[in-house]
Design a protein around this motif. Sequence first.
Motif, PDB file in Angstrom:
ATOM      1  N   PHE A 100       0.830  -1.214   0.000  1.00  0.00           N
ATOM      2  CA  PHE A 100       0.000   0.000   0.000  1.00  0.00           C
ATOM      3  C   PHE A 100       0.858   1.255   0.000  1.00  0.00           C
ATOM      4  CE2 PHE A 100      -1.738   3.058   3.233  1.00  0.00           C
ATOM      5  CZ  PHE A 100      -2.699   3.662   2.433  1.00  0.00           C
ATOM      6  N   LEU A 101       1.874   1.304   0.864  1.00  0.00           N
ATOM      7  CA  LEU A 101       2.749   2.470   0.936  1.00  0.00           C
ATOM      8  C   LEU A 101       3.583   2.641  -0.338  1.00  0.00           C
ATOM      9  CD1 LEU A 101       3.952   2.267   4.653  1.00  0.00           C
ATOM     10  CD2 LEU A 101       2.379   3.941   3.663  1.00  0.00           C
ATOM     11  N   VAL A 102       4.063   1.526  -0.879  1.00  0.00           N
ATOM     12  CA  VAL A 102       4.864   1.600  -2.105  1.00  0.00           C
ATOM     13  C   VAL A 102       4.022   2.140  -3.258  1.00  0.00           C
ATOM     14  CG1 VAL A 102       6.047   0.218  -3.855  1.00  0.00           C
ATOM     15  CG2 VAL A 102       6.494  -0.203  -1.431  1.00  0.00           C
ATOM     16  N   TRP A 103       2.791   1.649  -3.377  1.00  0.00           N
ATOM     17  CA  TRP A 103       1.921   2.115  -4.459  1.00  0.00           C
ATOM     18  C   TRP A 103       1.629   3.606  -4.310  1.00  0.00           C
ATOM     19  CZ3 TRP A 103      -2.906   4.353  -5.032  1.00  0.00           C
ATOM     20  CH2 TRP A 103      -3.408   4.373  -6.339  1.00  0.00           C
ATOM     21  N   LEU A 104       1.326   4.040  -3.093  1.00  0.00           N
ATOM     22  CA  LEU A 104       1.075   5.462  -2.871  1.00  0.00           C
ATOM     23  C   LEU A 104       2.315   6.289  -3.186  1.00  0.00           C
ATOM     24  CD1 LEU A 104      -1.007   5.692   0.435  1.00  0.00           C
ATOM     25  CD2 LEU A 104      -1.822   5.890  -1.915  1.00  0.00           C
ATOM     26  N   TYR A 105       3.475   5.805  -2.780  1.00  0.00           N
ATOM     27  CA  TYR A 105       4.723   6.547  -3.025  1.00  0.00           C
ATOM     28  C   TYR A 105       4.944   6.764  -4.521  1.00  0.00           C
ATOM     29  CZ  TYR A 105       9.659   7.843  -2.882  1.00  0.00           C
ATOM     30  OH  TYR A 105      10.857   8.512  -3.032  1.00  0.00           O
ATOM     31  N   LEU A 106       4.633   5.736  -5.312  1.00  0.00           N
ATOM     32  CA  LEU A 106       4.873   5.813  -6.749  1.00  0.00           C
ATOM     33  C   LEU A 106       3.771   6.563  -7.495  1.00  0.00           C
ATOM     34  CD1 LEU A 106       6.158   2.179  -7.404  1.00  0.00           C
ATOM     35  CD2 LEU A 106       7.528   4.272  -7.224  1.00  0.00           C
ATOM     36  N   ARG A 107       2.519   6.357  -7.094  1.00  0.00           N
ATOM     37  CA  ARG A 107       1.400   6.888  -7.857  1.00  0.00           C
ATOM     38  C   ARG A 107       0.698   8.075  -7.210  1.00  0.00           C
ATOM     39  NH1 ARG A 107       1.661   6.490 -12.607  1.00  0.00           N
ATOM     40  NH2 ARG A 107      -0.583   6.855 -12.740  1.00  0.00           N
TER      41      ARG A 107
END
Length: 271
Positions: A100-107
């Motif tokens: 979840f955090l990785v996706w938010l960081y990227l997108r």
Amino acid sequence: MMHTRSEPAEREPDTSARPPLVRELLLVAGLFLVYKLGRQAANGHVEEAIRNARDVWGFERAAGLPGEAEVQAVLLHSHTLVEAANTYYAAVHFPATVAFLVWLYLRRPGHYVWARRILTAITGAALALHLIFPLAPPRLLHATGLVDTAQVYGPSVYANTPTTDSMANQFAAMPSLHFGWSLMVAVGLIVATRSRWRYLWLLHPALTLLVVVGTANHYWLDAIVVSALLALALAALRLPVTRVPEHPRWTAVVPVQRRTSPAYARSGGQR
């Protein structure tokens, strides 16, 4: 004059809002280390944790909350079901939050900073409660009559002897970060996306709640308390409003026939 609707194209991620990757990795790793060390510091309060567990169990019954045994009874009807619940408890919680955090960081970099702050706030509050209010989970309270499904059916993430477990503090059930993190994942994805199906993300915390209760790792009250902490964090740490360049909703279009007509030319295009 004719008008046509002009829809703004989907915006690319605002990279200016994305914090440096190395800094974020160090920050998140440091926060996780502090939390783990803090839980270890809360070890050694076994008698107090058992006493608090009796109080919580009694309070739930007095308050008329549904029995945790009712959820566990459903799982125990099938070895496959109870093993799946144990696996979900052991394997989904942390990876799902990281993803979840990785996706938010990227997108969604702006949403990432907000979500990281919320997760840090509720995790810090949880650590304080672990220190103030040690609590044995229902699987370690004989009065509940519940089965320690992880130890009986597997897989388990905890040592067989809770009092000598050097890897995890098994007497820190209040509040349930399994449920709190899963609820924030759902809230964060609902806020950060626009799909008509985004509310289906609520299935993640719903399933997590049934798992943590059915495996006797948490009381209903553990989930209620972390939900209250999350609500306070969401109220205090609001998502920053990003200013988006305005797009005209209506664009004037002059018909080609009028732009080429003599009358239009004589009027200087002021019609």
